[in-house]
Motif scaffolding. Structure first.
Motif, PDB file in Angstrom:
ATOM      1  N   HIS A 142     -82.066  17.092 -40.694  1.00  0.00           N
ATOM      2  CA  HIS A 142     -82.758  17.103 -41.984  1.00  0.00           C
ATOM      3  C   HIS A 142     -82.367  15.897 -42.848  1.00  0.00           C
ATOM      4  O   HIS A 142     -83.224  15.257 -43.467  1.00  0.00           O
ATOM      5  N   GLY A 143     -81.087  15.565 -42.863  1.00  0.00           N
ATOM      6  CA  GLY A 143     -80.631  14.424 -43.664  1.00  0.00           C
ATOM      7  C   GLY A 143     -81.231  13.116 -43.193  1.00  0.00           C
ATOM      8  O   GLY A 143     -81.603  12.258 -44.010  1.00  0.00           O
ATOM      9  N   LEU A 168     -84.769  12.859 -44.436  1.00  0.00           N
ATOM     10  CA  LEU A 168     -84.829  12.487 -45.846  1.00  0.00           C
ATOM     11  C   LEU A 168     -84.560  11.000 -46.044  1.00  0.00           C
ATOM     12  O   LEU A 168     -85.218  10.336 -46.855  1.00  0.00           O
ATOM     13  N   ARG A 169     -83.609  10.453 -45.300  1.00  0.00           N
ATOM     14  CA  ARG A 169     -83.297   9.023 -45.450  1.00  0.00           C
ATOM     15  C   ARG A 169     -84.473   8.158 -45.027  1.00  0.00           C
ATOM     16  O   ARG A 169     -84.780   7.147 -45.678  1.00  0.00           O
ATOM     17  N   GLU A 189     -87.098   8.219 -47.667  1.00  0.00           N
ATOM     18  CA  GLU A 189     -86.764   7.340 -48.790  1.00  0.00           C
ATOM     19  C   GLU A 189     -87.257   5.913 -48.535  1.00  0.00           C
ATOM     20  O   GLU A 189     -87.716   5.230 -49.448  1.00  0.00           O
ATOM     21  N   ASP A 233     -85.956  17.437 -59.825  1.00  0.00           N
ATOM     22  CA  ASP A 233     -86.298  16.264 -59.015  1.00  0.00           C
ATOM     23  C   ASP A 233     -85.241  15.953 -57.958  1.00  0.00           C
ATOM     24  O   ASP A 233     -85.168  14.837 -57.447  1.00  0.00           O
ATOM     25  N   GLY A 234     -84.421  16.937 -57.614  1.00  0.00           N
ATOM     26  CA  GLY A 234     -83.416  16.734 -56.581  1.00  0.00           C
ATOM     27  C   GLY A 234     -84.031  16.733 -55.193  1.00  0.00           C
ATOM     28  O   GLY A 234     -85.209  17.057 -55.014  1.00  0.00           O
ATOM     29  N   PRO A 235     -83.257  16.368 -54.173  1.00  0.00           N
ATOM     30  CA  PRO A 235     -83.783  16.356 -52.803  1.00  0.00           C
ATOM     31  C   PRO A 235     -84.130  17.760 -52.325  1.00  0.00           C
ATOM     32  O   PRO A 235     -83.559  18.748 -52.780  1.00  0.00           O
ATOM     33  N   VAL A 249     -92.428  15.923 -49.798  1.00  0.00           N
ATOM     34  CA  VAL A 249     -91.893  14.766 -50.509  1.00  0.00           C
ATOM     35  C   VAL A 249     -93.032  13.919 -51.081  1.00  0.00           C
ATOM     36  O   VAL A 249     -92.996  13.484 -52.244  1.00  0.00           O
ATOM     37  N   ARG A 254     -94.447  13.473 -55.176  1.00  0.00           N
ATOM     38  CA  ARG A 254     -94.235  12.168 -55.789  1.00  0.00           C
ATOM     39  C   ARG A 254     -95.530  11.460 -56.184  1.00  0.00           C
ATOM     40  O   ARG A 254     -95.551  10.678 -57.147  1.00  0.00           O
TER      41      ARG A 254
END
Length: 486
Positions: A144-145, A148-149, A152, A333-335, A450, A454
């Motif tokens: 998952h991390g 997310l990266r 970004e 607005d956190g991840p 995401v 946004r």
């Protein structure tokens, strides 16, 4: 007829005036519908569309019904799309996975990888047993991390486009995202796709050409290819060599730090033993599996995301409902946390409905294990094989009177329970169905959450959906103008 001798030949009749001919497969049985204008010796060659064979077959199925036969020269293929017939060919006791021509041609890239191995080859089952833990809930939490990266990096690129008022090429960018996600999460390698200039990603470019070449040459005449296709064949070989070099470099980088635990798919491939045989995957098969995941994990998710963004942009009421759900599940607005993705049930229905209308993989091949009949009417001798045409199966009458309409509520729990289970098969069927489906679904829901959170999505009002076929399906020429939400 043998599955090893018959290519897909996924072609269709002319768009107008298709009527039914007859074809007897073997022995006694009811004739299978065939297209009009079949020629002596050449068969249905007049109806070949190498660029968009699946969409031609969808129109053919609408004319001829849920089963029909294609014949190109001496090659025959039965195409099925009716839910009752598909339920029969999905029965593992009587039918098994088969490799059609496009998949067999991919063996030049991935050999005996999970997707392209013959049933008789041992490495697909060995790899599946070794890799199953890599798609558990615990593994998905670990990936998952990385997802997310990589998102970004994509939103950084899209923020710049939004600020400039520029349009983004949706399929190109979802392809970049999907490659970066599978590279990072699966193999600890950052392809850095969004740091490159547009059209300057050698691996993606090579992969796109390989898939397009496979799709095109699966549906043309071998004689014409021999005469006219030498340059394309040379490019194809060069593209495969480039893909192999990139994958070899990824594996070599990992071997330089063998004592570091990465907890990803490549670690499993290199260090885990098969629980049945106690064997490791051999080095060549490791490369084949990495190539398989880079192709399948990239192309399928990229297409799904691109089609989903098309539908969301064209259905602002659906996008608004999805945003309301996202804002409720992920306030502030956190991840987005791993646990929150599973709570985005409406957004998951958006993904499911997208996969219904335009599944990234348009079908799969099945081979009969013994003499039987299909639908109680069509004789299928042992070795006969069929192609399951998913976009048409997903438009079967069981889906209601307007199956082309985009409607995520088709996947409300009560609607799912009311439908036959075999009406929806975007990830294939049987023990060799897509091992990475949970990875793909998590990535797709997370990415859409995401992006919707946004941006407002503004499509080109003049754009008409153009579906590109290159083994997988993607919208072509689809661009969005983005506006940051306040």
């Amino acid at each position: 007829m043998s599955a090893e001798k018959c290519p897909h030949a996924a072609v269709s009749s002319p768009d107008t005036g298709a009527t039914t001919g007859v074809a007897i497969l073997s022995g006694r049985g009811e004739p299978v519908p065939t297209p009009r204008f079949r020629l002596p010796l050449l068969g249905d060659l007049l109806s070949v569309d190498p660029a968009k064979p699946v969409q031609k077959e969808m129109r053919m199925a609408a004319d001829l019904g849920p089963i029909f036969e294609r014949k190109i020269v001496s090659t025959r293929l039965v195409v099925v799309s009716g839910v009752d017939l598909v339920a029969e060919v999905n029965d593992e006791a009587a039918w098994a996975k088969s490799l059609g021509a496009p998949i067999r041609k991919l063996r030049s890239v991935a050999a005996d990888g999970l997707f392209t191995a013959y049933n008789s080859e041992p490495n697909w089952a060995k790899a599946q047993r070794i890799l199953n833990p890599g798609f558990s809930q615990a593994a998905l939490r670990n990936y998952h991390g990385s997802m997310l990266r990589m998102l970004e990096q994509m939103t950084g690129s899209w923020d710049a486009a939004a600020e400039e008022g520029a349009r983004v090429d949706v399929a190109a960018d979802t392809t970049r995202l999907a490659l970066d996600v599978i590279g990072s999460a699966g193999f600890g390698h950052d392809f850095g796709s969004f740091a490159r200039a547009a059209g300057d990603d050698p691996f993606v470019d090579a992969m796109s050409r390989v898939l397009a070449h496979v799709n095109r040459t699966s549906n043309d005449m071998p004689l014409l290819r021999t005469v006219l296709g030498r340059k394309a064949d040379a490019q194809h070989r060069a593209d495969i060599a480039l893909m192999h070099r990139v994958v070899d470099d990824v594996i070599a980088q990992r071997r330089q730090d063998p004592d570091v635990e990465h907890r990803d798919l490549l670690d499993l491939m290199l260090h885990s033993t098969d629980p049945e045989t106690g064997e490791l995957l051999d080095p060549v098969n490791v490369r084949n599996q990495v190539v398989t995941f880079l192709i399948a994990g990239n192309e399928t998710t990229a297409g799904t995301l691109a089609f989903a963004l098309y539908f969301l942009a064209r259905h602002p009421e659906v996008a608004a409902a999805a945003r309301a759900e996202i804002d409720g599940v992920v306030p502030g607005d956190g991840p987005i946390a791993f646990e929150q993705v599973g709570k985005l049930r409406y957004l998951r229905r958006v993904v499911d409905e997208t996969l219904r209308l335009w599944p990234a993989a348009p079908g799969y091949f099945r081979k009969v294990r013994h003499d039987t009949t299909l639908g109680g009417r069509y004789r299928m001798p042992k070795g006969s094989w069929v192609f399951v045409l998913l976009p048409q199966l997903h438009r079967d009458p069981v889906w209601g009177p307007d199956p082309d309409r985009f409607d995520p509520d088709r996947f409300l729990p009560e609607a799912v329970r009311a439908r036959p289970a075999h009406a929806y098969r975007p990830f294939g069927t049987g023990p060799r169905s897509c091992i990475g489906r949970q990875f793909a679904l998590h990535e797709a829901v997370l990415a859409l959450a995401v992006l919707l959170r946004r941006y407002e999505l503004e499509p080109d009002p003049g754009y008409e959906l153009d579906v590109r076929e290159a083994i997988t399906l993607k919208p072509q020429g689809f661009e969005l103008r983005l506006r940051r939400r306040g």
